[in-house]
Design a protein around this motif. Structure first.
Motif, PDB file in Angstrom:
ATOM      1  N   GLU A 404       0.874  -1.087   0.341  1.00 24.21           N
ATOM      2  CA  GLU A 404       0.022   0.220  -0.159  1.00 24.21           C
ATOM      3  C   GLU A 404       0.812   1.482   0.234  1.00 24.21           C
ATOM      4  N   PRO A 405       0.187   2.542  -0.421  1.00 24.69           N
ATOM      5  CA  PRO A 405       0.832   3.458  -0.613  1.00 24.69           C
ATOM      6  C   PRO A 405       0.712   3.863   0.687  1.00 24.69           C
ATOM      7  N   VAL A 449       2.743   7.004   6.991  1.00 22.26           N
ATOM      8  CA  VAL A 449       1.655   7.076   7.312  1.00 22.26           C
ATOM      9  C   VAL A 449       0.782   5.689   6.728  1.00 22.26           C
ATOM     10  N   PRO A 450       0.205   5.490   6.628  1.00 23.52           N
ATOM     11  CA  PRO A 450      -0.753   5.194   5.144  1.00 23.52           C
ATOM     12  C   PRO A 450      -1.429   6.114   4.339  1.00 23.52           C
ATOM     13  N   SER A 451      -1.198   5.970   3.278  1.00 25.01           N
ATOM     14  CA  SER A 451      -2.090   7.334   2.756  1.00 25.01           C
ATOM     15  C   SER A 451      -3.747   7.054   3.183  1.00 25.01           C
ATOM     16  N   ARG A 452      -4.430   5.814   3.396  1.00 27.97           N
ATOM     17  CA  ARG A 452      -5.579   5.523   3.397  1.00 27.97           C
ATOM     18  C   ARG A 452      -6.332   6.008   4.322  1.00 27.97           C
ATOM     19  N   TYR A 478       5.701   2.577  -1.588  1.00 28.42           N
ATOM     20  CA  TYR A 478       5.007   1.406  -1.484  1.00 28.42           C
ATOM     21  C   TYR A 478       5.185   0.796  -0.271  1.00 28.42           C
ATOM     22  N   GLU A 479       4.805   0.264   1.289  1.00 30.08           N
ATOM     23  CA  GLU A 479       4.897  -0.977   2.237  1.00 30.08           C
ATOM     24  C   GLU A 479       4.276  -1.374   1.975  1.00 30.08           C
ATOM     25  N   PRO A 480       4.237  -2.614   2.461  1.00 27.07           N
ATOM     26  CA  PRO A 480       3.365  -4.241   3.343  1.00 27.07           C
ATOM     27  C   PRO A 480       2.534  -3.530   3.950  1.00 27.07           C
ATOM     28  N   HIS A 481       1.036  -4.309   3.288  1.00 24.74           N
ATOM     29  CA  HIS A 481      -0.224  -3.583   4.421  1.00 24.74           C
ATOM     30  C   HIS A 481       0.155  -3.903   5.951  1.00 24.74           C
ATOM     31  N   ARG A 482      -0.216  -2.581   6.769  1.00 24.10           N
ATOM     32  CA  ARG A 482      -0.527  -2.649   7.791  1.00 24.10           C
ATOM     33  C   ARG A 482      -1.027  -2.956   8.056  1.00 24.10           C
TER      34      ARG A 482
END
Length: 616
Positions: A404-405, A449-452, A478-482
């Motif tokens: 995820e971004p 922090v995740p963009s979402r 992009y990093e693995p989903h948190r």
């Protein structure tokens, strides 16, 4: 390698900076001093911000070109947006420039978008002039800010040559620039002189035929589509036959029906374009940003403009509410589709997809703010439509892991609010990276922090910091989903019938939460009329009137006093809606609604989801 010649009668320069660091105001000052305006001419402030939305919001949305003249040299100036959501505009603008003025606020210093625009300029090898602006601010710290700029250059892997940039100090509003901080404040001559000294004239091969990369598009009622770009080699004349090479590599014949160049803010007709100049060519119906215009005898395609991939997607659909068609003229899916495709044509950062679902379009872009500007522009053009919640675009790596971004978030707030800000961002899977306390009562926090997690947080942040906090973010990668987290901790108050809202009903609903409608507003089944205090949705009757009896006069007890309702803005609406909700946008109204208006069908759908996932 042939010897290239420099056109010393020309300079192409972009002005880059973070939002609100004074780019457009400085361009105004350059105009006035170069003699573009008469001494008695009445001119608006921020003359380059020509769109209504730009003037209302005090930001630059689209990059614009202009030209001034200084000591016989023509200087093409490109005013770029500072917001990361309009990064496509920045990249497009930099493709036409040989140098850039990096403007930095003397108090705030380099901020996230400063990093973003500088990185793009360094990647293109542009000559940078650093201007520390607003040195008249009470909290100005020019020398510290200059050290931070050096740190930023080093952090972005600038070369030794790029680190030897000239520095000027300026007050854009007063139209003064100095080479030394304590030098006399006279005018902008030092900036003009530095541009001529440092930024090279555009280089070209005198033996090469005409070649141009289309960096921008415009439209004229009389001339049709206009291609804007920088002439790389050779000359082009009005009425000359050329070809335009499209993305598929197919050369399409064209005849140059009109040739124009910038003079101040105006476009003037020219008979011949000199190498290196930014020119506007009319004469083709089918041209896109990134195409190459050249001679048909010597077709040589230039590398296309490439911009960063979109990170946010939104669903656009026709308006299917019972109130559809009452306020807007453009309601058909065909008109919405044509308008979106037109936007994708002139905005390289936006992509349009047409899913299998009827009357529906997926719009992908850089951020929710960019989407809000597009929607606001469309509603001002008499469009009616429904849009869903902005959603981030996920990727998968070669091992199938969900990515995820992630944003770099910078927060500037009072020490008192540090706890609540840190807590809210931690709930959204954010991690603190850095904390700086300058001893002034304010702290600067840096988070990953995740963009979402930032979608919908901006309004909450302003409430938590009592309007004094400053928040800026920049895409980090992009990093693995948190992991999952709730997008909203409250439910919706939903109308269960059509009619007009009544004061008596709304007064009795106020204890349930914050209302979005006022007495007399039209409502319909499935329309969201308020935010519930709890995390579940409730169906209510906002049209219920007080039952009258013969025991009292009909007018008694009617004068209820309602809490004032904050007008619903487009940004607030986009932040508020959840996955099963839509924003209904018309030229005069912004309403919230459920995607499925029928209450019974919503309950049946929710029941099926519970059966499908009994563990939740």
């Amino acid at each position: 390698m042939k010897d290239l010649v420099r056109n010393e009668k020309l300079r192409n320069i972009a002005i880059i900076a973070h939002v609100d660091h004074g780019k457009t105001t400085l361009v105004d000052a350059l105009f006035r001093q170069s003699g573009i305006f008469r001494s008695d001419q009445q001119v608006d402030d921020r003359v380059m911000d020509s769109m209504d939305l730009e003037r209302e919001r005090g930001i630059t949305i689209s990059a614009k070109n202009c030209a001034v003249s200084w000591n016989g040299v023509k200087i093409n100036i490109i005013d770029t947006p500072g917001h990361a959501d309009f990064g496509g505009e920045v990249e497009r603008a930099l493709s036409m420039a040989d140098g850039a003025i990096l403007l930095v606020d003397a108090a705030e210093g380099p901020l996230p978008q400063t990093r973003f625009v500088l990185r793009k300029a360094l990647e293109r090898g542009l000559k940078i002039i650093v201007v520390v602006n607003k040195i008249d601010r009470k909290d100005a710290r020019a020398q510290e800010v200059l050290n931070e700029v050096y740190d930023l250059f080093i952090d972005l892997d600038a070369t030794e040559e790029q680190l030897e940039f000239p520095v000027l100090y300026a007050i854009g509003r007063d139209a003064v620039a100095m080479r030394e901080l304590d030098a006399p404040r006279v005018d902008l001559s030092p900036l003009f002189e530095t541009i001529l000294e440092v930024v090279p004239g555009p280089s070209y091969d005198p033996e090469e035929p005409f070649q141009m990369l289309v960096s921008d598009l415009d439209y004229s009622e009389y001339l049709g589509r206009l291609a804007v770009g920088r002439s790389l080699h050779g000359t082009v004349r009005s009425n000359e036959a050329m070809v335009c090479v499209n993305e598929a590599g197919v050369p399409v014949p064209l005849r140059v029906t009109r040739l124009q160049a910038y003079e101040g803010l105006r476009l003037v007709d020219i008979t011949e374009a000199m190498p290196g100049d930014i020119v506007i060519i009319a004469g083709m119906d089918d041209v896109a940003i990134g195409d190459t215009i050249c001679t048909k005898e010597n077709i040589r395609v230039l590398p296309r403009l490439r911009v960063d991939e979109p990170t946010v997607a939104m669903r656009f659909t026709i308006n299917t509410s019972p109130l559809a068609g009452r306020e807007g003229k453009n309601v058909q899916s065909r008109k919405i589709r044509d308008r979106l495709l037109k936007e994708a044509l002139i905005n390289v950062a936006i992509k349009i997809e047409e899913p299998d679902e009827k009357d529906s379009f997926i719009v992908k872009g850089r951020g929710e703010f960019q989407m809000a500007i597009l929607i606001e522009t469309m509603r001002r053009e008499d469009f009616e439509l429904c849009v869903g919640r902005p959603e981030v675009i996920f990727k998968r790596d070669e091992n199938g892991q969900l990515l995820e971004p992630i944003e770099q978030l910078y927060v500037d707030c009072d020490e008192n609010f540090m706890g609540v800000v840190t807590d809210k961002i931690a709930q959204r899977k954010g991690r603190m990276v850095n904390c700086v306390n300058n001893g002034t009562g304010r702290v600067r926090l840096e988070f990953s922090v995740p963009s979402r997690g930032l979608i919908g947080y901006r309004d909450e942040f302003l409430t938590d910091t009592k309007g004094t906090g400053i928040m800026n973010s920049l895409l980090e990668g992009y990093e693995p989903h948190r992991g999952d987290f709730p997008s909203r901790f409250t439910g919706s108050i939903v109308s269960d019938r059509a009619g007009n809202a009544v004061a008596y009903a709304l007064f009795n609903l106020e204890p349930r939460g914050q209302l979005f409608v006022v007495p007399g507003d039209p409502v319909y089944e499935g329309m969201i009329v308020g935010e519930h205090n709890r995390d579940n949705d409730i169906d209510v009757n906002p049209t219920k009137e007080k039952k009258l009896t013969n025991m009292r006069a009909s007018g008694k007890d009617e004068a209820v006093v309602l809490t004032p309702v904050r007008p619903m803005t487009l940004e607030h609406a986009l932040h508020f809606v959840r996955e099963d909700e839509l924003v209904e946008v018309t030229p005069h109204s912004i309403r919230l609604r459920k995607a499925e208006l029928n209450a019974l069908k919503r309950y049946q759908s929710a029941g099926k989801k519970k059966i499908a996932s009994p563990g939740k």
